[in-house]
Scaffold this motif. Structure first.
Motif, short mmCIF file in Angstrom:
data_model
loop_
_atom_site.label_atom_id
_atom_site.label_comp_id
_atom_site.label_asym_id
_atom_site.label_seq_id
_atom_site.Cartn_x
_atom_site.Cartn_y
_atom_site.Cartn_z
N ARG A 27 5.78 -12.89 -2.72
CA ARG A 27 6.66 -13.32 -1.62
C ARG A 27 6.99 -12.15 -0.71
N VAL A 28 7.30 -11.00 -1.30
CA VAL A 28 7.61 -9.82 -0.50
C VAL A 28 6.39 -9.40 0.30
N ARG A 29 5.23 -9.43 -0.32
CA ARG A 29 3.99 -9.04 0.36
C ARG A 29 3.67 -9.99 1.52
N VAL A 30 3.94 -11.29 1.32
CA VAL A 30 3.72 -12.26 2.40
C VAL A 30 4.60 -11.94 3.59
N VAL A 31 5.89 -11.73 3.34
CA VAL A 31 6.81 -11.45 4.44
C VAL A 31 6.44 -10.13 5.11
N ALA A 32 6.06 -9.13 4.32
CA ALA A 32 5.63 -7.86 4.90
C ALA A 32 4.44 -8.06 5.83
N ALA A 33 3.48 -8.88 5.40
CA ALA A 33 2.32 -9.17 6.24
C ALA A 33 2.72 -9.90 7.51
N GLU A 34 3.67 -10.83 7.39
CA GLU A 34 4.14 -11.58 8.55
C GLU A 34 4.82 -10.66 9.57
N LEU A 35 5.53 -9.64 9.07
CA LEU A 35 6.33 -8.78 9.95
C LEU A 35 5.61 -7.49 10.32
N GLY A 36 4.39 -7.31 9.81
CA GLY A 36 3.64 -6.10 10.13
C GLY A 36 4.13 -4.86 9.43
N VAL A 37 4.67 -5.03 8.23
CA VAL A 37 5.14 -3.90 7.43
C VAL A 37 4.02 -3.46 6.49
N ASP A 38 3.64 -2.20 6.57
CA ASP A 38 2.61 -1.67 5.67
C ASP A 38 3.19 -1.52 4.27
N VAL A 39 2.39 -1.90 3.27
CA VAL A 39 2.85 -1.88 1.89
C VAL A 39 1.92 -1.04 1.04
N ARG A 40 2.50 -0.18 0.23
CA ARG A 40 1.75 0.51 -0.81
C ARG A 40 2.22 -0.07 -2.14
N LEU A 41 1.33 -0.79 -2.81
CA LEU A 41 1.70 -1.45 -4.06
C LEU A 41 1.48 -0.51 -5.23
N VAL A 42 2.54 -0.29 -5.99
CA VAL A 42 2.46 0.46 -7.24
C VAL A 42 2.32 -0.57 -8.35
N ASP A 43 1.14 -0.65 -8.94
CA ASP A 43 0.84 -1.70 -9.92
C ASP A 43 1.54 -1.40 -11.24
N THR A 44 2.56 -2.17 -11.53
CA THR A 44 3.36 -1.93 -12.75
C THR A 44 2.72 -2.53 -14.00
N ALA A 45 1.50 -3.06 -13.87
CA ALA A 45 0.78 -3.51 -15.05
C ALA A 45 0.16 -2.34 -15.80
N THR A 46 0.13 -1.18 -15.16
CA THR A 46 -0.43 0.01 -15.79
C THR A 46 0.67 0.86 -16.40
N PRO A 47 0.35 1.70 -17.40
CA PRO A 47 1.38 2.59 -17.98
C PRO A 47 2.00 3.50 -16.92
N GLU A 48 1.17 3.99 -15.99
CA GLU A 48 1.69 4.86 -14.94
C GLU A 48 2.64 4.09 -14.02
N GLY A 49 2.28 2.84 -13.74
CA GLY A 49 3.16 2.01 -12.92
C GLY A 49 4.47 1.71 -13.59
N GLN A 50 4.43 1.47 -14.89
CA GLN A 50 5.67 1.23 -15.63
C GLN A 50 6.56 2.46 -15.62
N GLU A 51 5.96 3.61 -15.77
CA GLU A 51 6.74 4.85 -15.74
C GLU A 51 7.37 5.05 -14.37
N ALA A 52 6.61 4.75 -13.31
CA ALA A 52 7.15 4.88 -11.95
C ALA A 52 8.29 3.89 -11.72
#
Length: 210
Positions: A27-52
């Protein structure tokens, strides 16, 4: 407050913590795309993402966003902040959400959260059919979906046409349920009709689960 200046914008890239399959993150990514907001996704499915994620949030629940110099929890709050900073763009977002639309969104969220609990319990090997709480959760999902079906208006979730927060909530929920085979959405043809009306929207297509 400069942050509330309608001409202000999110500086740089919004860092978003979550997974590509999460409907709330989507949902957040959809709204960001609608409003032209660039997104860097930190994938929390990874151990590094969970730590972040743990480094920025004590809740450990996604999505979490870093935008405009602040850490923001919860998809509803993140979306509201983006709209406050960028304006609604092509989204149907009034100055305040009408009670009927707010009720619709809350109902969708309740169905989605119950379906997510059922999905993860089943994926972890729990025999959900034998657990009274899980049986109640399954009944809750069906009751809510039936209620929602009685409150849509053709391809829209409110009498006001346009792609708004209610349509966003419903379509992302139905897409997730179908993707995870978590609920038989075909049992609710009027809801599936709403999903079909908006299926080709570029922001939804670009954020479909992989």
């Amino acid at each position: 407050d400069a942050r509330r200046d309608p001409d202000s914008c999110i500086q740089g890239v919004m860092q978003l913590y979550g997974t590509p399959t999460s409907p709330f993150v989507r949902r957040v990514r959809v709204v960001a795309a609608e409003l032209g907001v660039d997104v860097r996704l930190v994938d929390t499915a990874t151990p590094e993402g969970q730590e972040a994620l743990r480094a920025v949030s004590p809740i450990g629940k996604v999505p979490v966003a870093e935008l405009d110099g602040e850490v923001v929890f919860d998809s509803h709050v993140i979306i509201a902040e983006m709209v406050a900073l960028r304006g609604p763009g092509a989204l149907r977002i009034a100055g305040r959400t009408e009670p009927a639309e707010s009720n619709f969104v809350h109902a969708v969220d309740a169905a989605l959260e119950a379906a997510i609990r059922l999905f993860y319990f089943k994926r972890d090997g729990v025999a959900v059919d034998g657990l009274p709480y899980m049986v109640k959760e399954r009944e809750r999902v069906r009751a809510i979906m039936t209620w929602l079906e009685g409150h849509v208006h053709g391809g829209w979730c409110t009498r006001a046409r346009g792609f708004g927060l209610a349509e966003l909530a419903l379509v992302t929920t139905l897409d997730w349920m179908a993707y995870r085979q978590a609920y038989p959405i075909a049992d609710h043809p009027r809801l599936v009709a709403v999903q079909a009306v908006h299926a080709d929207r570029p922001s939804l297509v670009a954020t479909l689960p992989p």
